[in-house]
Write a protein that holds these residues in place. Structure first.
Motif, short mmCIF file in Angstrom:
data_model
loop_
_atom_site.label_atom_id
_atom_site.label_comp_id
_atom_site.label_asym_id
_atom_site.label_seq_id
_atom_site.Cartn_x
_atom_site.Cartn_y
_atom_site.Cartn_z
N SER A 149 4.43 -8.54 -8.61
CA SER A 149 3.83 -7.84 -10.06
C SER A 149 3.17 -9.72 -9.97
N ASP A 161 10.88 -10.69 -4.55
CA ASP A 161 10.47 -9.09 -4.18
C ASP A 161 9.76 -8.87 -2.90
N LYS A 207 14.17 -7.76 -3.34
CA LYS A 207 14.07 -6.55 -2.77
C LYS A 207 13.44 -5.67 -2.52
N GLU A 243 11.38 -2.25 -2.11
CA GLU A 243 10.32 -0.80 -3.08
C GLU A 243 11.15 0.81 -1.66
MG LIG Z 1 7.77 -5.32 -7.25
#
Ligand SMILES: [Mg+2]
Ligand SMILES: Nc1nc(=O)c2c([nH]1)NC[C@@H]1CN(c3ccc(C(=O)N[C@@H](CCC(=O)O)C(=O)O)cc3)CN21
Ligand SMILES: CC(C)C(=O)C(=O)O
Length: 271
Positions: free
Chosen positions: A51, A89, A119, A121
């Motif tokens: 982000s 991320d 991390k 997705e």
């Molecule tokens: Mg993210």
């Protein structure tokens, strides 16, 4: 005076928190100033999210973000914390082709930043990647439900796991737990679906827009602090109004410079 000894957050803290019904807290962070502030305030984990694409680099989505852009931000955050657990991320295009690529990316973050975990997705579709990274001794936080890196496939910021689709959400949750993830982020799913996943999993669930029945909560810090000026999601509660505070400060400063009120003698040097 000796440095204060602080007990660092480890993956076992996440497990113990779930076992004892203590909520886990996380915020995103992209720089050392906010990282140090959130760490001192007792936030359990800091996610250096992709982000950053929206919040640091000014993109409309997270898709253009690269590993090389995130590494210096992650290093800044990891270098600023004493207690918080730092999660790196993995950006779009850095793990999807398979377990080898995923492990290569995870190695880069772990060796070059000082992060404590990575991390990525995806549930069922990312299980083999998670398994390989975990097998190398790296903790993995999974992320299911709404996954921003696939927003074009999902058709925008759409709530996931509604109605019958809760079965897919549960299959994704089981797949990441089975692959060895130590925790899983549930993004934009109905509260009841998140409650079911939380009850069925042994690993802690972290809600970002998934209601109150999870083991922890996570927000994008710029949304949470009222710094974001665009559309913010319904699940965000703003705990400060930083855009207003900084805008007021900038207007006051501009006016003071124009009028000559700044700088005063107290801000100027003697000969
Ligand atoms: Mg993210
Ligand atoms: N956790 C998180 N994920 C994101 O993808 C995300 C953020 N935070 N914050 C910053 C931006 C802004 N994003 C969003 C995401 C959803 C809405 C939104 O308004 N969603 C509707 C539900 C979906 C719909 O029906 O359109 C809402 O009412 O919350 C707005 C901005 C995406 N970005
Ligand atoms: C919203 C969270 C889960 C995230 O992935 C990010 O900030 O990049």
């Amino acid at each position: 005076m000796a440095d204060e000894v602080v007990k660092k957050v480890r993956t076992r803290h996440f497990q113990n928190a779930k076992a004892n019904g203590i909520k886990i807290t996380g915020l995103t962070s992209y720089d050392q100033l906010t990282a140090a502030i959130f760490d001192r305030a007792g936030v359990d984990f800091l996610l250096v999210g992709d982000s950053a694409g929206n919040n640091v680099f000014g993109y409309d989505t997270t898709l253009p973000v690269t590993i090389d852009q995130l590494i210096p931000l992650t290093r800044a955050v990891a270098g600023a914390v004493k207690r918080a657990f730092v999660v790196a991320d993995m950006p779009f295009g850095s793990y999807e082709t398979g377990p080898d690529e995923a492990l290569h990316t995870a190695f880069r973050f772990m060796k070059e930043t000082g992060a404590h975990a990575v991390k990525l997705e995806g549930g069922v579709r990312s299980a083999e990647q998670i398994r390989r990274i975990v097998s190398a001794g790296i903790p993995v936080m999974a992320h299911i439900g709404f996954t921003p890196q696939s927003e074009h496939q999902l058709g925008g910021h759409v709530i996931q796991g509604r109605g019958d689709r809760v079965e897919q959400l549960i299959a994704d949750a089981r797949a990441v737990e089975d692959a060895g993830a130590f925790a899983v982020v549930l993004e934009m799913v109905p509260a009841e679906a998140a409650k079911r996943v939380t009850a069925e999993l042994g690993i802690p669930t972290i809600s970002v827009g998934a209601g109150p029945h999870t083991d922890g909560q996570l927000l994008v810090w710029t949304d949470w602090a009222g710094l974001t000026t665009g559309r913010i999601p319904k699940f965000v509660k703003q705990y400060a109004q930083l855009a207003e505070v900084l805008g007021d400060a900038a207007r006051a400063w501009t006016a003071d410079v124009a009028s000559g009120a700044y700088p005063g003698p107290e801000h100027s040097y003697e000969d």
